[in-house]
Design a protein around this motif. Structure first.
Motif, PDB file in Angstrom:
ATOM      1  N   GLU A  98     -26.371  19.960  40.210  1.00 46.73           N
ATOM      2  CA  GLU A  98     -25.519  19.327  39.191  1.00 46.73           C
ATOM      3  C   GLU A  98     -25.211  17.888  39.576  1.00 46.73           C
ATOM      4  OE1 GLU A  98     -20.797  19.600  37.898  1.00 46.73           O
ATOM      5  OE2 GLU A  98     -21.759  21.327  38.854  1.00 46.73           O
ATOM      6  N   LEU A  99     -24.899  17.661  40.853  1.00 46.19           N
ATOM      7  CA  LEU A  99     -24.568  16.322  41.324  1.00 46.19           C
ATOM      8  C   LEU A  99     -25.762  15.386  41.228  1.00 46.19           C
ATOM      9  CD1 LEU A  99     -22.518  17.338  44.498  1.00 46.19           C
ATOM     10  CD2 LEU A  99     -21.596  16.446  42.340  1.00 46.19           C
ATOM     11  N   ALA A 100     -26.966  15.928  41.352  1.00 47.60           N
ATOM     12  CA  ALA A 100     -28.179  15.107  41.308  1.00 47.60           C
ATOM     13  C   ALA A 100     -28.385  14.450  39.954  1.00 47.60           C
ATOM     14  CB  ALA A 100     -29.395  15.942  41.676  1.00 47.60           C
ATOM     15  N   ARG A 101     -27.683  14.912  38.925  1.00 46.90           N
ATOM     16  CA  ARG A 101     -27.812  14.319  37.591  1.00 46.90           C
ATOM     17  C   ARG A 101     -26.844  13.155  37.375  1.00 46.90           C
ATOM     18  NH1 ARG A 101     -28.246  19.996  36.235  1.00 46.90           N
ATOM     19  NH2 ARG A 101     -26.064  20.063  35.574  1.00 46.90           N
ATOM     20  N   LEU A 102     -25.963  12.904  38.330  1.00 44.65           N
ATOM     21  CA  LEU A 102     -24.971  11.837  38.196  1.00 44.65           C
ATOM     22  C   LEU A 102     -25.542  10.501  38.663  1.00 44.65           C
ATOM     23  CD1 LEU A 102     -21.821  13.705  39.580  1.00 44.65           C
ATOM     24  CD2 LEU A 102     -22.584  13.520  37.199  1.00 44.65           C
ATOM     25  N   ALA A 103     -25.027   9.408  38.071  1.00 38.75           N
ATOM     26  CA  ALA A 103     -25.491   8.065  38.461  1.00 38.75           C
ATOM     27  C   ALA A 103     -25.193   7.777  39.928  1.00 38.75           C
ATOM     28  CB  ALA A 103     -24.833   7.018  37.569  1.00 38.75           C
ATOM     29  N   LEU A 104     -24.055   8.273  40.423  1.00 42.53           N
ATOM     30  CA  LEU A 104     -23.683   8.007  41.816  1.00 42.53           C
ATOM     31  C   LEU A 104     -24.685   8.621  42.788  1.00 42.53           C
ATOM     32  CD1 LEU A 104     -21.693   6.858  43.872  1.00 42.53           C
ATOM     33  CD2 LEU A 104     -20.318   8.950  43.635  1.00 42.53           C
ATOM     34  N   TRP A 105     -25.350   9.702  42.388  1.00 37.70           N
ATOM     35  CA  TRP A 105     -26.349  10.320  43.258  1.00 37.70           C
ATOM     36  C   TRP A 105     -27.440   9.322  43.621  1.00 37.70           C
ATOM     37  CZ3 TRP A 105     -26.850  15.177  45.473  1.00 37.70           C
ATOM     38  CH2 TRP A 105     -28.116  15.499  45.984  1.00 37.70           C
ATOM     39  N   ARG A 106     -27.861   8.529  42.649  1.00 37.79           N
ATOM     40  CA  ARG A 106     -28.913   7.538  42.905  1.00 37.79           C
ATOM     41  C   ARG A 106     -28.430   6.482  43.900  1.00 37.79           C
ATOM     42  NH1 ARG A 106     -29.536   8.542  37.393  1.00 37.79           N
ATOM     43  NH2 ARG A 106     -28.334   6.687  36.783  1.00 37.79           N
ATOM     44  N   THR A 107     -27.149   6.118  43.799  1.00 41.90           N
ATOM     45  CA  THR A 107     -26.588   5.170  44.763  1.00 41.90           C
ATOM     46  C   THR A 107     -26.558   5.780  46.160  1.00 41.90           C
ATOM     47  OG1 THR A 107     -25.191   4.212  43.034  1.00 41.90           O
ATOM     48  CG2 THR A 107     -24.576   3.734  45.311  1.00 41.90           C
ATOM     49  N   VAL A 108     -26.155   7.036  46.257  1.00 41.77           N
ATOM     50  CA  VAL A 108     -26.120   7.726  47.547  1.00 41.77           C
ATOM     51  C   VAL A 108     -27.503   7.760  48.179  1.00 41.77           C
ATOM     52  CG1 VAL A 108     -25.724   9.966  48.655  1.00 41.77           C
ATOM     53  CG2 VAL A 108     -24.085   9.103  46.969  1.00 41.77           C
ATOM     54  N   GLN A 109     -28.533   7.897  47.351  1.00 43.00           N
ATOM     55  CA  GLN A 109     -29.896   7.980  47.866  1.00 43.00           C
ATOM     56  C   GLN A 109     -30.470   6.621  48.262  1.00 43.00           C
ATOM     57  OE1 GLN A 109     -31.328  10.974  48.437  1.00 43.00           O
ATOM     58  NE2 GLN A 109     -29.389  11.806  47.685  1.00 43.00           N
ATOM     59  N   SER A 110     -30.237   5.609  47.446  1.00 41.68           N
ATOM     60  CA  SER A 110     -30.928   4.325  47.643  1.00 41.68           C
ATOM     61  C   SER A 110     -30.051   3.211  48.188  1.00 41.68           C
ATOM     62  CB  SER A 110     -31.549   3.862  46.314  1.00 41.68           C
ATOM     63  OG  SER A 110     -30.538   3.678  45.336  1.00 41.68           O
ATOM     64  N   ASN A 111     -28.737   3.311  48.012  1.00 43.15           N
ATOM     65  CA  ASN A 111     -27.829   2.255  48.459  1.00 43.15           C
ATOM     66  C   ASN A 111     -26.523   2.867  48.958  1.00 43.15           C
ATOM     67  OD1 ASN A 111     -26.865  -0.344  48.865  1.00 43.15           O
ATOM     68  ND2 ASN A 111     -26.120  -0.574  46.769  1.00 43.15           N
ATOM     69  N   PRO A 112     -26.606   3.765  49.952  1.00 44.06           N
ATOM     70  CA  PRO A 112     -25.429   4.521  50.375  1.00 44.06           C
ATOM     71  C   PRO A 112     -24.271   3.670  50.874  1.00 44.06           C
ATOM     72  CG  PRO A 112     -27.288   4.899  51.862  1.00 44.06           C
ATOM     73  CD  PRO A 112     -27.823   4.207  50.665  1.00 44.06           C
ATOM     74  N   SER A 113     -24.542   2.456  51.346  1.00 39.23           N
ATOM     75  CA  SER A 113     -23.438   1.610  51.815  1.00 39.23           C
ATOM     76  C   SER A 113     -22.498   1.234  50.681  1.00 39.23           C
ATOM     77  CB  SER A 113     -23.988   0.342  52.476  1.00 39.23           C
ATOM     78  OG  SER A 113     -24.651  -0.483  51.524  1.00 39.23           O
ATOM     79  N   ALA A 114     -22.951   1.381  49.438  1.00 40.54           N
ATOM     80  CA  ALA A 114     -22.117   1.054  48.272  1.00 40.54           C
ATOM     81  C   ALA A 114     -21.497   2.299  47.646  1.00 40.54           C
ATOM     82  CB  ALA A 114     -22.946   0.309  47.229  1.00 40.54           C
ATOM     83  N   ALA A 115     -21.743   3.470  48.233  1.00 38.93           N
ATOM     84  CA  ALA A 115     -21.302   4.728  47.624  1.00 38.93           C
ATOM     85  C   ALA A 115     -19.907   5.120  48.096  1.00 38.93           C
ATOM     86  CB  ALA A 115     -22.290   5.842  47.956  1.00 38.93           C
ATOM     87  N   THR A 116     -19.017   5.309  47.127  1.00 39.62           N
ATOM     88  CA  THR A 116     -17.681   5.855  47.385  1.00 39.62           C
ATOM     89  C   THR A 116     -17.506   7.071  46.495  1.00 39.62           C
ATOM     90  OG1 THR A 116     -16.747   3.675  47.924  1.00 39.62           O
ATOM     91  CG2 THR A 116     -15.196   5.430  47.328  1.00 39.62           C
ATOM     92  N   PHE A 117     -17.158   8.197  47.081  1.00 38.20           N
ATOM     93  CA  PHE A 117     -17.022   9.422  46.311  1.00 38.20           C
ATOM     94  C   PHE A 117     -15.683   9.429  45.581  1.00 38.20           C
ATOM     95  CE2 PHE A 117     -19.955  10.325  49.761  1.00 38.20           C
ATOM     96  CZ  PHE A 117     -21.038  10.806  49.048  1.00 38.20           C
ATOM     97  N   PRO A 118     -15.674   9.728  44.285  1.00 38.81           N
ATOM     98  CA  PRO A 118     -14.423   9.699  43.510  1.00 38.81           C
ATOM     99  C   PRO A 118     -13.383  10.638  44.114  1.00 38.81           C
ATOM    100  CG  PRO A 118     -16.177  10.855  42.312  1.00 38.81           C
ATOM    101  CD  PRO A 118     -16.817  10.206  43.484  1.00 38.81           C
ATOM    102  N   GLY A 119     -12.238  10.065  44.451  1.00 35.07           N
ATOM    103  CA  GLY A 119     -11.184  10.842  45.077  1.00 35.07           C
ATOM    104  C   GLY A 119     -11.405  11.110  46.548  1.00 35.07           C
ATOM    105  N   GLY A 120     -12.457  10.511  47.135  1.00 32.85           N
ATOM    106  CA  GLY A 120     -12.774  10.732  48.542  1.00 32.85           C
ATOM    107  C   GLY A 120     -12.974   9.433  49.294  1.00 32.85           C
ATOM    108  N   GLU A 121     -13.821   9.463  50.307  1.00 30.37           N
ATOM    109  CA  GLU A 121     -14.068   8.261  51.104  1.00 30.37           C
ATOM    110  C   GLU A 121     -15.464   7.724  50.811  1.00 30.37           C
ATOM    111  OE1 GLU A 121     -14.077   8.907  55.399  1.00 30.37           O
ATOM    112  OE2 GLU A 121     -15.173  10.791  55.180  1.00 30.37           O
ATOM    113  N   SER A 122     -15.727   6.532  51.293  1.00 28.46           N
ATOM    114  CA  SER A 122     -17.062   5.960  51.155  1.00 28.46           C
ATOM    115  C   SER A 122     -17.914   6.400  52.337  1.00 28.46           C
ATOM    116  CB  SER A 122     -16.990   4.433  51.103  1.00 28.46           C
ATOM    117  OG  SER A 122     -16.599   3.911  52.368  1.00 28.46           O
TER     118      SER A 122
END
Length: 238
Positions: A98-122
């Motif tokens: 389910e998470l793999a369909r989200l836009a943030l998943w692509r950031t986590v895969q290709s640009n993880p330094s820019a990824a912050t999880f909603p309600g969590g940490e980067s």
């Protein structure tokens, strides 16, 4: 400096069902994960551990106990919040499919330094506190037990990957290139010159080459000597 062995926890039912457990309480090793932890403990039984540090979460403590039971003297487990799982916030408890369909998943895969999880940490915050925890503990073990000491840190997949990436001098955006399987063992030795990654994502093999020699010395990189040109002779053990 001392040598740190990084051990990811064994498999859990969440891993087996493709669920992102995160910091959810009550996530335990499944039968296969317990067997994995026992095999890791068997591999490490020959290595006298100066400290056994673990993420506070159950799956890591269970893995660490399997190692401790096979150590002479049954060392005490030392919990360290710096080694805990990434705070995935609203992603926690959801299916990876389910998470793999989200836009943030692509950031986590290709640009993880820019990824912050909603309600969590980067992911950058996760790496910073994990690297700090490992380096801080490594310095403490060295001060107490000497530069030949070996210690264990039991943690989580993304946490171990981020520590390895730092040791390899890799930008966080490249850390998804590193694979860290359940109950796999990786090894880092920090020196004044640089960290040396001695092993990554291993599942089998004799670890007696990590046993400190009686003099506390051995064929390991020495501060001021740098890396051996040509590769060096390697450890004297298997």
């Amino acid at each position: 400096m001392a040598t740190v062995i990084l051990l990811r926890h064994g498999r859990t039912s969440a891993n087996a069902t493709g669920t992102l457990a995160g910091r959810t309480p009550g996530v335990h090793l499944d039968d296969h994960g317990r067997s994995q932890a026992e095999r890791a403990g068997d591999r490490l039984a020959v290595v006298p551990l100066a400290a056994l540090v673990t993420s506070p979460l159950e799956r890591c403590r269970e893995t660490a106990r399997a190692v401790a039971l096979r150590q002479a003297g049954k060392p005490r487990l030392l919990p360290d919040k710096g080694l805990t799982e990434c705070d995935y916030g609203e992603w926690q408890g959801r299916k990876l499919s389910e998470l793999a369909r989200l836009a943030l998943w692509r950031t986590v895969q290709s640009n993880p330094s820019a990824a912050t999880f909603p309600g969590g940490e980067s992911l950058a915050q996760m790496q910073a506190r994990a690297v700090d925890a490992v380096r801080r503990r490594d310095a403490a073990v060295t001060a107490e037990h000497g530069a030949g000491a070996v210690w264990l840190a039991v943690s989580h997949g993304d946490v171990v990957k981020s520590v390895l990436a730092d040791a390899l001098g890799m930008h966080l955006d490249l850390f998804q290139r590193i694979q860290v399987d359940p109950a796999s063992i990786s090894v880092i030795r920090y020196t004044a010159d640089r960290p040396y990654v001695l092993a990554s994502n291993t599942h089998e093999g004799n670890l007696s080459w990590l046993v400190p020699s009686p003099s506390g010395k051995g064929r390991r990189p020495k501060a001021g000597h740098g890396a051996a040109v040509g590769g060096g002779a390697g450890p004297s053990g298997p």
